[in-house]
Design a protein around this motif. Structure first.
Motif, PDB file in Angstrom:
ATOM      1  N   GLU A 158     -18.071 -12.948  31.063  1.00  0.00           N
ATOM      2  CA  GLU A 158     -18.657 -11.720  31.624  1.00  0.00           C
ATOM      3  C   GLU A 158     -19.788 -12.082  32.577  1.00  0.00           C
ATOM      4  O   GLU A 158     -20.745 -12.760  32.205  1.00  0.00           O
ATOM      5  CB  GLU A 158     -19.187 -10.845  30.485  1.00  0.00           C
ATOM      6  CG  GLU A 158     -19.906  -9.607  31.002  1.00  0.00           C
ATOM      7  CD  GLU A 158     -20.422  -8.711  29.887  1.00  0.00           C
ATOM      8  OE1 GLU A 158     -19.912  -8.803  28.746  1.00  0.00           O
ATOM      9  OE2 GLU A 158     -21.344  -7.925  30.156  1.00  0.00           O
ATOM     10  N   GLU A 218     -17.722  -6.167  33.719  1.00  0.00           N
ATOM     11  CA  GLU A 218     -18.427  -4.943  33.324  1.00  0.00           C
ATOM     12  C   GLU A 218     -18.564  -4.087  34.579  1.00  0.00           C
ATOM     13  O   GLU A 218     -19.034  -4.555  35.615  1.00  0.00           O
ATOM     14  CB  GLU A 218     -19.802  -5.263  32.729  1.00  0.00           C
ATOM     15  CG  GLU A 218     -20.551  -3.978  32.366  1.00  0.00           C
ATOM     16  CD  GLU A 218     -21.809  -4.222  31.537  1.00  0.00           C
ATOM     17  OE1 GLU A 218     -21.747  -4.990  30.556  1.00  0.00           O
ATOM     18  OE2 GLU A 218     -22.856  -3.631  31.871  1.00  0.00           O
ATOM     19  N   HIS A 241     -21.939  -4.183  36.258  1.00  0.00           N
ATOM     20  CA  HIS A 241     -22.350  -5.496  36.760  1.00  0.00           C
ATOM     21  C   HIS A 241     -21.757  -5.780  38.139  1.00  0.00           C
ATOM     22  O   HIS A 241     -22.381  -6.449  38.961  1.00  0.00           O
ATOM     23  CB  HIS A 241     -21.951  -6.588  35.775  1.00  0.00           C
ATOM     24  CG  HIS A 241     -22.690  -6.508  34.468  1.00  0.00           C
ATOM     25  ND1 HIS A 241     -22.422  -7.339  33.408  1.00  0.00           N
ATOM     26  CD2 HIS A 241     -23.683  -5.677  34.049  1.00  0.00           C
ATOM     27  CE1 HIS A 241     -23.221  -7.043  32.398  1.00  0.00           C
ATOM     28  NE2 HIS A 241     -23.994  -6.033  32.758  1.00  0.00           N
ATOM     29  N   ASP A 288     -15.789  -3.996  30.039  1.00  0.00           N
ATOM     30  CA  ASP A 288     -16.984  -3.276  29.563  1.00  0.00           C
ATOM     31  C   ASP A 288     -17.173  -2.042  30.432  1.00  0.00           C
ATOM     32  O   ASP A 288     -17.326  -2.147  31.658  1.00  0.00           O
ATOM     33  CB  ASP A 288     -18.240  -4.165  29.681  1.00  0.00           C
ATOM     34  CG  ASP A 288     -18.423  -5.070  28.471  1.00  0.00           C
ATOM     35  OD1 ASP A 288     -17.569  -5.043  27.562  1.00  0.00           O
ATOM     36  OD2 ASP A 288     -19.429  -5.804  28.428  1.00  0.00           O
ATOM     37  N   ASP A 336     -19.925  -0.644  26.492  1.00  0.00           N
ATOM     38  CA  ASP A 336     -21.149  -1.436  26.601  1.00  0.00           C
ATOM     39  C   ASP A 336     -22.160  -0.689  27.468  1.00  0.00           C
ATOM     40  O   ASP A 336     -22.296  -0.936  28.659  1.00  0.00           O
ATOM     41  CB  ASP A 336     -20.854  -2.821  27.185  1.00  0.00           C
ATOM     42  CG  ASP A 336     -22.084  -3.711  27.091  1.00  0.00           C
ATOM     43  OD1 ASP A 336     -23.028  -3.334  26.377  1.00  0.00           O
ATOM     44  OD2 ASP A 336     -22.100  -4.777  27.730  1.00  0.00           O
TER      45      ASP A 336
HETATM   46 MG    MG Z   1     -21.472  -6.156  29.023  1.00  0.00          MG
END
Ligand code: MG
Ligand code: 3MF
Ligand code: MG
Length: 417
Positions: free
Chosen positions: A209, A247, A250, A275, A317
């Motif tokens: 990740e 994610e 992100h 995520d 998340d």
């Molecule tokens: Mg995460």
């Protein structure tokens, strides 16, 4: 409105929550591969400049709430549930036993385990520090997490190497650090092969990740693309076991298009785990609930994933907002996040079967009935002259589906003035 005394506030929240409508039943929610992290539910509202605002909560309560809400899967960092000093000891075995019982009692499965390599002082220089002791300890920790994962019946292990990097320049040699980090992942995969064989279970899917900023100032693997390159670099002994856990936020944080990042993972066969959350471009990791900021982009992300048959977890998340009690976390935050996801997933299905979008897309791909000189740019433009408008028409149609506008605006408001 009159002030609301504290003993009436929960009832008010619950009444407005049920007035919102649109909630799915726990049985419907359970049909999706939605996982709830231990750390999301247990988030106490702390941040670099923020003190905690909520009390702590253990795995027993989190798993029970997930079970009641219909969140069928749970995941955890090793140290979310096992104190660092108890790792590998009898206390770990006791805790893992209690987790297993709690999961079974609430009909929740463990989907994923992850090693915390960013919080404790031992990771002050990251999991691939110069010190050989730290690197050996990192291998020990990821191997131990593999063991826990098999014990709990997980199928995925995630690695977030946010502490792989530096604050000041020149002291860290990047290629060496990446090589050392690969050694920890290799240790995890090798242990996995051994344990899976012994238990007659499939090996775990190991997922990297990426996050572009935080906690290091400069990050060695800041994006999912950087991780694809790392997986293919030759440093891993089992690259086939290693993929991605992108994610959503992100990828948005560095200015990328999450949907494009997911597409690159898909074409590499590396989209293992996802995520889900929301937030803003070029800001810190605000971890807002899925669909609260960018619902249109989310709809498009899910169109992509549905059309490619993605069947991995959708992992919640995010950070339930910094409220001052746990009540809203389970009464509002988790159920609404799950339900927005399900609605967007349903809408993605609608978009994929929508006859207008389908015909427009097919027409764009069919092109103009062109029989002229294939090297004549102007003639090619002329033959396709009116088709490009379909791009905007498709975008309009997707917004119609998102806002329900294809059914017309059925709510009439009193005329003002
Ligand atoms: Mg995460
Ligand atoms: C940090 C994250 C992490 C990872 C987790 C999984 C605390 O921004 O997103 O959550 O998802 O460490 O391994
Ligand atoms: Mg995040």
């Amino acid at each position: 409105m009159k002030p609301v005394p504290v003993n009436e506030q929960q009832a008010l929240v619950s009444r407005l929550m049920s007035a919102c409508g649109g909630a799915y039943s726990p049985e419907t929610r359970r049909k999706y591969f939605i996982s709830g992290p231990q750390w999301a539910a247990a988030y106490e509202g702390h941040a670099l400049f923020h003190a905690p605002t909520r009390p702590s909560i253990g795995f027993e309560d989190v798993i029970r709430h997930y079970g009641e809400l219909g969140i069928g899967y749970w995941c955890t960092h090793d140290t979310d549930v096992i104190p660092t000093e108890a790792i590998g000891k009898q206390q770990q075995a006791d805790i893992v036993g209690r987790i297993k019982a709690e999961l079974a009692a609430n009909n929740v499965n463990c989907s994923m385990v992850t090693t915390e390599t960013f919080h404790h002082a031992v990771w002050a220089a990251g999991p691939a520090a110069e010190s050989p002791e730290v690197r050996e300890y990192a291998k020990y920790r990821v191997r131990n997490t593999v063991d826990i994962g098999h014990e709990l019946g997980a199928s995925f292990a995630v690695y977030w190497p946010g502490s792989l990097g530096y604050f000041v320049q020149g002291a860290v040699e990047e290629t060496e650090t990446l090589r050392w980090y690969a050694q920890a992942l290799n240790a995890a995969c090798e242990r996995d092969i051994e344990v899976a064989k012994r238990l007659g279970r499939p090996t775990l899917k190991h997922c990297l990740e990426a996050k572009p900023f935080e906690p290091q100032a400069e990050i060695l693997l800041p994006t999912s693309d950087a991780m694809l390159a790392f997986i293919a670099s030759g440093l891993l002994t089992h690259p086939e076991m290693v993929g991605l856990n992108p994610e959503y936020l992100h990828e948005l944080m560095w200015g990328g298009a999450p949907r494009a990042a997911l597409a690159r993972a898909l074409v590499n066969g590396k989209l293992f785990h996802f995520d889900i959350n929301d937030g803003y471009r070029l800001k810190h990791d605000v971890d807002i609930g899925v669909g609260l900021v960018n619902p249109l982009d989310w709809l498009n992300v899910l169109v992509l994933l549905r059309s490619h048959g993605y069947n991995g977890p959708f992992n919640l998340d995010y950070k339930p907002p910094r409220t001052t009690s746990q009540f809203g976390v389970f009464e509002v935050s988790f159920p609404t996040a799950v339900d927005r996801f399900i609605t967007l997933w349903e809408m993605a299905g609608e978009a994929l079967t929508d006859s207008i979008i389908r015909e427009a897309t097919d027409a764009l791909k069919a092109g103009g009935a062109f029989t002229g000189d294939p090297h004549d740019a102007a003639a090619i433009v002329e033959a396709n002259k009116e088709l490009l408008t379909l791009h905007e028409l498709i975008a309009h149609r997707l917004v119609q589906i998102l806002l329900g506008l294809h059914r017309g605006r059925v709510i009439s408001l009193p005329v003002l003035g």
